[in-house]
Scaffold this motif. Structure first.
Motif, PDB file in Angstrom:
ATOM      1  N   PRO A 169      14.211 -30.112  30.169  1.00  0.00           N
ATOM      2  CA  PRO A 169      13.600 -31.435  29.960  1.00  0.00           C
ATOM      3  C   PRO A 169      12.258 -31.297  29.244  1.00  0.00           C
ATOM      4  N   GLN A 170      12.016 -32.172  28.287  1.00  0.00           N
ATOM      5  CA  GLN A 170      10.847 -32.039  27.442  1.00  0.00           C
ATOM      6  C   GLN A 170       9.557 -32.474  28.147  1.00  0.00           C
ATOM      7  N   MET A 171       8.462 -31.814  27.732  1.00  0.00           N
ATOM      8  CA  MET A 171       7.100 -32.260  28.063  1.00  0.00           C
ATOM      9  C   MET A 171       6.873 -32.480  29.562  1.00  0.00           C
ATOM     10  N   THR A 172       7.487 -31.658  30.399  1.00  0.00           N
ATOM     11  CA  THR A 172       7.222 -31.774  31.836  1.00  0.00           C
ATOM     12  C   THR A 172       5.806 -31.291  32.132  1.00  0.00           C
ATOM     13  N   ASP A 173       5.303 -31.628  33.305  1.00  0.00           N
ATOM     14  CA  ASP A 173       3.968 -31.162  33.683  1.00  0.00           C
ATOM     15  C   ASP A 173       3.914 -29.641  33.685  1.00  0.00           C
ATOM     16  N   TRP A 174       4.987 -29.008  34.190  1.00  0.00           N
ATOM     17  CA  TRP A 174       5.013 -27.541  34.216  1.00  0.00           C
ATOM     18  C   TRP A 174       4.947 -26.988  32.800  1.00  0.00           C
ATOM     19  N   LYS A 175       5.719 -27.559  31.874  1.00  0.00           N
ATOM     20  CA  LYS A 175       5.713 -27.090  30.488  1.00  0.00           C
ATOM     21  C   LYS A 175       4.337 -27.271  29.845  1.00  0.00           C
ATOM     22  N   LYS A 176       3.684 -28.386  30.126  1.00  0.00           N
ATOM     23  CA  LYS A 176       2.360 -28.630  29.539  1.00  0.00           C
ATOM     24  C   LYS A 176       1.349 -27.598  30.045  1.00  0.00           C
ATOM     25  N   PHE A 177       1.420 -27.289  31.334  1.00  0.00           N
ATOM     26  CA  PHE A 177       0.504 -26.285  31.882  1.00  0.00           C
ATOM     27  C   PHE A 177       0.810 -24.911  31.297  1.00  0.00           C
ATOM     28  N   PHE A 178       2.094 -24.565  31.266  1.00  0.00           N
ATOM     29  CA  PHE A 178       2.518 -23.298  30.656  1.00  0.00           C
ATOM     30  C   PHE A 178       2.004 -23.215  29.227  1.00  0.00           C
ATOM     31  N   ASN A 179       2.179 -24.294  28.475  1.00  0.00           N
ATOM     32  CA  ASN A 179       1.848 -24.265  27.056  1.00  0.00           C
ATOM     33  C   ASN A 179       0.350 -24.078  26.827  1.00  0.00           C
ATOM     34  N   GLY A 180      -0.465 -24.667  27.696  1.00  0.00           N
ATOM     35  CA  GLY A 180      -1.902 -24.453  27.568  1.00  0.00           C
ATOM     36  C   GLY A 180      -2.260 -22.987  27.695  1.00  0.00           C
ATOM     37  N   ARG A 181      -1.662 -22.314  28.657  1.00  0.00           N
ATOM     38  CA  ARG A 181      -1.908 -20.875  28.835  1.00  0.00           C
ATOM     39  C   ARG A 181      -1.318 -20.085  27.667  1.00  0.00           C
ATOM     40  N   PHE A 182      -0.130 -20.493  27.220  1.00  0.00           N
ATOM     41  CA  PHE A 182       0.550 -19.788  26.126  1.00  0.00           C
ATOM     42  C   PHE A 182      -0.274 -19.850  24.843  1.00  0.00           C
ATOM     43  N   VAL A 183      -0.770 -21.024  24.496  1.00  0.00           N
ATOM     44  CA  VAL A 183      -1.566 -21.178  23.265  1.00  0.00           C
ATOM     45  C   VAL A 183      -2.819 -20.312  23.339  1.00  0.00           C
ATOM     46  N   ASN A 184      -3.465 -20.257  24.500  1.00  0.00           N
ATOM     47  CA  ASN A 184      -4.656 -19.415  24.641  1.00  0.00           C
ATOM     48  C   ASN A 184      -4.328 -17.938  24.442  1.00  0.00           C
ATOM     49  N   ILE A 185      -3.186 -17.506  24.986  1.00  0.00           N
ATOM     50  CA  ILE A 185      -2.771 -16.111  24.814  1.00  0.00           C
ATOM     51  C   ILE A 185      -2.441 -15.832  23.352  1.00  0.00           C
ATOM     52  N   LEU A 186      -1.690 -16.735  22.711  1.00  0.00           N
ATOM     53  CA  LEU A 186      -1.344 -16.561  21.300  1.00  0.00           C
ATOM     54  C   LEU A 186      -2.604 -16.474  20.442  1.00  0.00           C
ATOM     55  N   ALA A 187      -3.557 -17.363  20.685  1.00  0.00           N
ATOM     56  CA  ALA A 187      -4.797 -17.377  19.895  1.00  0.00           C
ATOM     57  C   ALA A 187      -5.567 -16.073  20.070  1.00  0.00           C
ATOM     58  N   SER A 188      -5.650 -15.612  21.312  1.00  0.00           N
ATOM     59  CA  SER A 188      -6.394 -14.385  21.595  1.00  0.00           C
ATOM     60  C   SER A 188      -5.694 -13.155  21.030  1.00  0.00           C
ATOM     61  N   GLU A 189      -4.389 -13.042  21.266  1.00  0.00           N
ATOM     62  CA  GLU A 189      -3.644 -11.855  20.834  1.00  0.00           C
ATOM     63  C   GLU A 189      -3.509 -11.771  19.314  1.00  0.00           C
ATOM     64  N   PHE A 190      -3.359 -12.901  18.652  1.00  0.00           N
ATOM     65  CA  PHE A 190      -3.178 -12.901  17.199  1.00  0.00           C
ATOM     66  C   PHE A 190      -4.483 -13.104  16.438  1.00  0.00           C
ATOM     67  N   ASN A 191      -5.577 -13.298  17.197  1.00  0.00           N
ATOM     68  CA  ASN A 191      -6.883 -13.539  16.577  1.00  0.00           C
ATOM     69  C   ASN A 191      -6.819 -14.717  15.603  1.00  0.00           C
ATOM     70  N   VAL A 192      -6.210 -15.796  16.081  1.00  0.00           N
ATOM     71  CA  VAL A 192      -6.047 -17.027  15.289  1.00  0.00           C
ATOM     72  C   VAL A 192      -6.657 -18.173  16.100  1.00  0.00           C
ATOM     73  N   GLY A 193      -7.345 -19.077  15.441  1.00  0.00           N
ATOM     74  CA  GLY A 193      -7.950 -20.198  16.139  1.00  0.00           C
ATOM     75  C   GLY A 193      -6.907 -21.062  16.827  1.00  0.00           C
ATOM     76  N   ALA A 194      -7.197 -21.458  18.064  1.00  0.00           N
ATOM     77  CA  ALA A 194      -6.260 -22.299  18.813  1.00  0.00           C
ATOM     78  C   ALA A 194      -6.000 -23.616  18.092  1.00  0.00           C
ATOM     79  N   GLU A 195      -7.013 -24.118  17.384  1.00  0.00           N
ATOM     80  CA  GLU A 195      -6.827 -25.391  16.677  1.00  0.00           C
ATOM     81  C   GLU A 195      -5.796 -25.262  15.558  1.00  0.00           C
ATOM     82  N   LEU A 196      -5.723 -24.085  14.914  1.00  0.00           N
ATOM     83  CA  LEU A 196      -4.708 -23.863  13.877  1.00  0.00           C
ATOM     84  C   LEU A 196      -3.313 -23.832  14.498  1.00  0.00           C
ATOM     85  N   ILE A 197      -3.199 -23.175  15.652  1.00  0.00           N
ATOM     86  CA  ILE A 197      -1.911 -23.118  16.344  1.00  0.00           C
ATOM     87  C   ILE A 197      -1.477 -24.516  16.758  1.00  0.00           C
ATOM     88  N   LEU A 198      -2.399 -25.296  17.306  1.00  0.00           N
ATOM     89  CA  LEU A 198      -2.053 -26.644  17.750  1.00  0.00           C
ATOM     90  C   LEU A 198      -1.661 -27.540  16.589  1.00  0.00           C
TER      91      LEU A 198
END
Length: 208
Positions: A160-189
């Protein structure tokens, strides 16, 4: 005993072949150029120590590949939500390490920034606790934030799309992606929002 089981694939014909006590994956390509590209990248990645399936044979328009089982990243993801897990960062870091190595190896080989492009969660398998990539025919020149944005978009839009769990997961995921790839979170978003719009359009067309 011989058994052929069709597997999900939008672009090609993919089957699991079971013979006696062993099995392998038969991937038949609709386009021979796609086969050549996939084979080239699989060999390149394997030579450089990335976790990808072994190529055991080539037959006309088909590759015969090591069977890594059924536990895709999507299966793992759906199960994590089902059990309301918050302890999932280990796999996310393994995914990022795999992707970083992929970017380094392919970009050096092709002399341009290469990305996976098709980062659908079904194109990664968790096998013996490690992340394996399995589909490279759409790999191309691009920007790392494009892959990162697609990953984040997919994470939000699997049913199911956009559940609360998915939104929380995604916030953590984007932070990890930004940090690991050295890319600004705003570009990823930004890339994530573009991909979400594309997903909505694709699903509208498929529903007609």
């Amino acid at each position: 005993m011989y058994k052929k089981i069709s597997l999900t694939s939008k672009r090609n014909q993919v089957s699991r072949i079971i013979e006696n006590d062993s099995s392998f994956i038969l991937k038949t390509f609709n386009n021979y150029e796609d086969l050549k590209k996939e084979l080239e990248i699989l060999i390149l990645l394997k030579q450089n120590g990335l976790t990808v399936p072994d190529v055991t044979d080539i037959n006309d328009n088909s590759l015969i590949l090591q069977d890594l089982g059924d536990n895709t990243l999507l299966d793992w993801y759906e199960n994590e939500e089902k059990i309301n897990s918050t302890d999932y960062e280990g796999i996310l870091y393994k995914l990022c390490r795999w992707l970083k190595k992929y970017y380094a190896v392919t970009s050096a080989f092709y002399n341009q920034q290469y990305i996976v492009w098709d980062v659908n969660f079904r194109n990664f398998i968790i096998y013996k606790g490690e992340v394996y990539g399995i589909d490279f025919e759409q790999s191309r020149q691009g920007r790392i934030e494009e892959d990162a944005g697609k990953l984040a978009a997919y994470a939000l839009t699997y049913d199911p799309q956009m559940t609360d769990w998915k939104k929380f997961f995604n916030g953590r995921f984007v932070n990890i992606l930004a940090s690991e790839f050295n890319v600004g979170a705003e570009l990823i978003l930004s890339e994530m929002e573009k991909e979400i719009r594309s997903i909505k359009e694709r699903r509208k067309k498929e529903a007609k």
